[in-house]
Design a protein around this motif. Structure first.
Motif, PDB file in Angstrom:
ATOM      1  N   ARG A 106       0.827  -1.205   0.000  1.00 30.95           N
ATOM      2  CA  ARG A 106       0.000   0.000   0.000  1.00 30.95           C
ATOM      3  C   ARG A 106       0.866   1.262   0.000  1.00 30.95           C
ATOM      4  N   MET A 107       2.020   1.189   0.650  1.00 30.00           N
ATOM      5  CA  MET A 107       2.939   2.321   0.621  1.00 30.00           C
ATOM      6  C   MET A 107       3.463   2.563  -0.794  1.00 30.00           C
ATOM      7  N   GLN A 108       3.684   1.461  -1.535  1.00 27.36           N
ATOM      8  CA  GLN A 108       4.126   1.578  -2.919  1.00 27.36           C
ATOM      9  C   GLN A 108       3.027   2.224  -3.764  1.00 27.36           C
ATOM     10  N   TRP A 109       1.761   1.805  -3.491  1.00 26.79           N
ATOM     11  CA  TRP A 109       0.628   2.420  -4.199  1.00 26.79           C
ATOM     12  C   TRP A 109       0.590   3.922  -3.926  1.00 26.79           C
ATOM     13  N   ALA A 110       0.811   4.300  -2.670  1.00 26.66           N
ATOM     14  CA  ALA A 110       0.782   5.722  -2.309  1.00 26.66           C
ATOM     15  C   ALA A 110       1.880   6.491  -3.036  1.00 26.66           C
ATOM     16  N   ALA A 111       3.064   5.908  -3.086  1.00 27.82           N
ATOM     17  CA  ALA A 111       4.181   6.582  -3.749  1.00 27.82           C
ATOM     18  C   ALA A 111       3.897   6.805  -5.229  1.00 27.82           C
ATOM     19  N   GLU A 112       3.202   5.842  -5.849  1.00 29.92           N
ATOM     20  CA  GLU A 112       2.941   5.923  -7.289  1.00 29.92           C
ATOM     21  C   GLU A 112       1.726   6.777  -7.632  1.00 29.92           C
ATOM     22  N   ASN A 113       0.790   6.926  -6.674  1.00 29.50           N
ATOM     23  CA  ASN A 113      -0.480   7.579  -6.997  1.00 29.50           C
ATOM     24  C   ASN A 113      -0.736   8.892  -6.271  1.00 29.50           C
ATOM     25  N   LEU A 114      -0.030   9.142  -5.170  1.00 30.36           N
ATOM     26  CA  LEU A 114      -0.335  10.329  -4.379  1.00 30.36           C
ATOM     27  C   LEU A 114       0.723  11.424  -4.516  1.00 30.36           C
ATOM     28  N   PHE A 115       1.782  11.164  -5.286  1.00 38.38           N
ATOM     29  CA  PHE A 115       2.756  12.187  -5.665  1.00 38.38           C
ATOM     30  C   PHE A 115       3.235  13.080  -4.515  1.00 38.38           C
ATOM     31  N   ASN A 116       4.310  12.712  -3.915  1.00 40.10           N
ATOM     32  CA  ASN A 116       4.994  13.542  -2.909  1.00 40.10           C
ATOM     33  C   ASN A 116       4.248  13.699  -1.580  1.00 40.10           C
ATOM     34  N   VAL A 117       3.189  12.924  -1.351  1.00 36.48           N
ATOM     35  CA  VAL A 117       2.539  12.942  -0.041  1.00 36.48           C
ATOM     36  C   VAL A 117       3.381  12.061   0.890  1.00 36.48           C
ATOM     37  N   PRO A 118       3.838  12.588   2.007  1.00 34.50           N
ATOM     38  CA  PRO A 118       4.647  11.795   2.938  1.00 34.50           C
ATOM     39  C   PRO A 118       3.917  10.520   3.387  1.00 34.50           C
ATOM     40  N   CYS A 119       4.664   9.411   3.432  1.00 34.60           N
ATOM     41  CA  CYS A 119       4.095   8.112   3.811  1.00 34.60           C
ATOM     42  C   CYS A 119       4.743   7.603   5.098  1.00 34.60           C
ATOM     43  N   PHE A 120       3.928   7.072   5.982  1.00 35.02           N
ATOM     44  CA  PHE A 120       4.415   6.538   7.253  1.00 35.02           C
ATOM     45  C   PHE A 120       3.920   5.099   7.421  1.00 35.02           C
ATOM     46  N   GLU A 121       4.745   4.272   8.063  1.00 34.17           N
ATOM     47  CA  GLU A 121       4.332   2.904   8.386  1.00 34.17           C
ATOM     48  C   GLU A 121       3.814   2.805   9.808  1.00 34.17           C
ATOM     49  N   ASN A 122       3.978   3.868  10.588  1.00 42.25           N
ATOM     50  CA  ASN A 122       3.534   3.869  11.977  1.00 42.25           C
ATOM     51  C   ASN A 122       2.666   5.105  12.208  1.00 42.25           C
ATOM     52  N   HIS A 123       1.442   4.893  12.696  1.00 44.30           N
ATOM     53  CA  HIS A 123       0.523   6.025  12.816  1.00 44.30           C
ATOM     54  C   HIS A 123       0.959   7.032  13.880  1.00 44.30           C
ATOM     55  N   ILE A 124       1.660   6.549  14.920  1.00 44.57           N
ATOM     56  CA  ILE A 124       2.146   7.469  15.956  1.00 44.57           C
ATOM     57  C   ILE A 124       3.181   8.425  15.369  1.00 44.57           C
ATOM     58  N   GLU A 125       4.049   7.902  14.516  1.00 37.76           N
ATOM     59  CA  GLU A 125       5.046   8.760  13.869  1.00 37.76           C
ATOM     60  C   GLU A 125       4.368   9.829  13.010  1.00 37.76           C
ATOM     61  N   MET A 126       3.305   9.434  12.328  1.00 35.58           N
ATOM     62  CA  MET A 126       2.583  10.408  11.510  1.00 35.58           C
ATOM     63  C   MET A 126       1.915  11.465  12.390  1.00 35.58           C
ATOM     64  N   LEU A 127       1.288  11.025  13.481  1.00 36.55           N
ATOM     65  CA  LEU A 127       0.614  11.963  14.382  1.00 36.55           C
ATOM     66  C   LEU A 127       1.604  12.917  15.042  1.00 36.55           C
ATOM     67  N   ASP A 128       2.812  12.430  15.303  1.00 34.35           N
ATOM     68  CA  ASP A 128       3.836  13.254  15.957  1.00 34.35           C
ATOM     69  C   ASP A 128       4.652  14.099  14.975  1.00 34.35           C
ATOM     70  N   SER A 129       4.372  13.946  13.702  1.00 33.14           N
ATOM     71  CA  SER A 129       5.184  14.623  12.678  1.00 33.14           C
ATOM     72  C   SER A 129       4.875  16.109  12.542  1.00 33.14           C
ATOM     73  N   CYS A 130       3.739  16.543  13.130  1.00 34.46           N
ATOM     74  CA  CYS A 130       3.261  17.934  13.002  1.00 34.46           C
ATOM     75  C   CYS A 130       2.845  18.268  11.570  1.00 34.46           C
ATOM     76  N   LEU A 131       2.623  17.237  10.752  1.00 32.44           N
ATOM     77  CA  LEU A 131       2.208  17.463   9.366  1.00 32.44           C
ATOM     78  C   LEU A 131       0.696  17.545   9.211  1.00 32.44           C
ATOM     79  N   VAL A 132      -0.064  17.051  10.213  1.00 31.20           N
ATOM     80  CA  VAL A 132      -1.515  16.960  10.039  1.00 31.20           C
ATOM     81  C   VAL A 132      -2.273  17.686  11.146  1.00 31.20           C
ATOM     82  N   ASP A 133      -3.382  18.302  10.746  1.00 32.74           N
ATOM     83  CA  ASP A 133      -4.299  18.945  11.692  1.00 32.74           C
ATOM     84  C   ASP A 133      -5.471  18.028  12.019  1.00 32.74           C
ATOM     85  N   ALA A 134      -5.748  17.102  11.107  1.00 36.95           N
ATOM     86  CA  ALA A 134      -6.883  16.188  11.260  1.00 36.95           C
ATOM     87  C   ALA A 134      -6.524  14.865  10.598  1.00 36.95           C
TER      88      ALA A 134
END
Length: 394
Positions: free
Chosen positions: A51-79
């Motif tokens: 699914r990460m490979q799908w994201a890289a090929e289809n979502l163009f430069n959207v940062p991808c994380f394998e761990n949701h805590i890392e994404m939540l702590d990244s300060c990249l998202v408001d929601a």
């Protein structure tokens, strides 16, 4: 200011939401919604490398994380949108709230109400956050019309409700798509927890919560699964009215028919695209008391109803994908403009309460009252999980 949204889980639904947010379209399904102004898909997360490979090929430069805590702590998202297997919904929603991040949870709210109550309690402690459910059928124009009719008391006090919803045909191959699907340990149930939550939510949203539930469920009767594939439930409401809900995954020519019968009329919904509204000029009780013998005779002879019954029909068009988009748009507007949520997250527990009651009733072989004994439910669910594990090992 741009509202930055992250998506946790890029399975079938999560990837659809990602495509809608990023591209404003899902070309494979012929869906073009347009993007939401001032909203950006800022990050995605999934534990699957595929699914990460799908994201890289289809979502163009959207940062991808394998761990949701890392994404939540990244300060990249408001929601965030939580679109993972059901058991993770409350936990991941609470992880986000803990970090003051707004949350939209895909249906169902969770697997068992005891855990969902924890999520709701945390949401109550964070009133500045928006917390919503993906009950997309609440923005379906047909059901919005029904809500208006019910809130206005158009058909009076409810006497009976019936929903025959057997259009959820699923082949054996569907259940092999993911190892968590249609298992007690991974999904927490079958047709009730996966396919039917939208209808069960609408049922209670329009008609209110029942007080008693009696259900007969068949487990793996027509599909090679451990969970329920066929359910017939009867409920009772506080005013003594009754209702029924029937659903399954093995009716290839399925039926979708919903009836709400009141003391001043009836609403009939056919195939979720047509509403037939029949209203009486007075309550049935008053008509019964005051009707002349001649009027009664006319009715028995097949005439005379036209003087006391008004019938109207409404037809609606609904396209899969657009209503999901409308819920997302409503969620983002609630954050940016203070718009009222069409599906507040705290309301997700209602449909799940009915689902849990149906399961428990079928397991015990007896009628149960709402609210159910949550500890007993969790005990029985744990037994099902253990039985499933033993079966897999055998």
């Amino acid at each position: 200011m741009t509202l930055k949204i992250g998506i946790i889980g890029l399975g079938q639904q999560g990837s659809m939401y990602a495509s809608l947010l990023k591209h404003g379209a899902i070309p494979a399904f012929g869906i073009e919604t347009g993007t939401i102004e001032g909203v950006e898909l800022a990050a995605v997360c999934d534990i699957s490398k595929e699914r990460m490979q799908w994201a890289a090929e289809n979502l163009f430069n959207v940062p991808c994380f394998e761990n949701h805590i890392e994404m939540l702590d990244s300060c990249l998202v408001d929601a965030v949108m939580v679109v993972t297997p059901h058991y993770f919904h409350p936990t991941m929603a609470m992880d986000a709230m803990e970090r003051d991040i707004h949350v939209l949870v895909d249906k169902p709210a969770g697997v068992y109400t005891k855990k969902v109550k924890e999520m709701n309690k945390m949401a109550e402690s964070k009133p500045h956050l928006k917390f919503a459910m993906m009950f997309n059928q609440r923005v379906n124009p047909l059901y919005m019309k029904l809500k208006e009719l019910m809130d206005e008391g158009t058909i009076g006090d409810i006497r009976r409700t019936n929903w025959l919803m057997t259009t959820w045909w699923r082949p054996e191959g569907y259940y092999k798509m993911s190892d968590w699907r249609a298992t007690w340990n991974g999904e927490g149930g079958g047709v009730l927890i996966n396919q039917a939550p939208h209808q069960i939510d609408l049922w209670q949203w329009l008609c209110g919560m029942p007080t008693k539930v009696a259900a007969k469920a068949s487990y793996g009767s027509q599909r090679n699964i451990a969970v329920e594939d066929d359910v017939t439930a009867v409920v009772e409401y506080e005013n003594g009215a009754t209702g029924s809900f029937i659903t399954c995954v093995h009716d290839l020519t399925g039926t979708d028919r919903f009836e709400i019968f009141g003391d001043k009329g009836k609403i009939i919904v056919e195939n979720s695209n047509k509403v037939i509204l029949k209203t009486l000029k007075d309550s049935e009780q008053n008509l019964s008391k005051n009707m002349s013998f001649e009027d009664v005779k006319k009715i028995f002879m097949g005439a005379g109803l036209g003087d006391i019954v008004t019938e109207k029909e409404f037809e609606f068009e609904s396209k899969w994908g657009y209503e999901h988009f409308e819920v997302i748009k409503n969620f983002t507007s609630a954050i940016t403009d203070g718009k009222e949520l069409v599906a507040p997250g705290a309301e997700g527990i209602h449909a799940l309460s009915i689902t849990n009651a149906m399961h428990l009733s079928s397991w015990l072989g007896e009628e149960v009252s709402l609210p159910i004994d949550e500890d007993l439910y969790f005990e029985k669910l744990t037994e099902k999980i253990e039985e499933e594990k033993l079966s897999e090992e055998a």
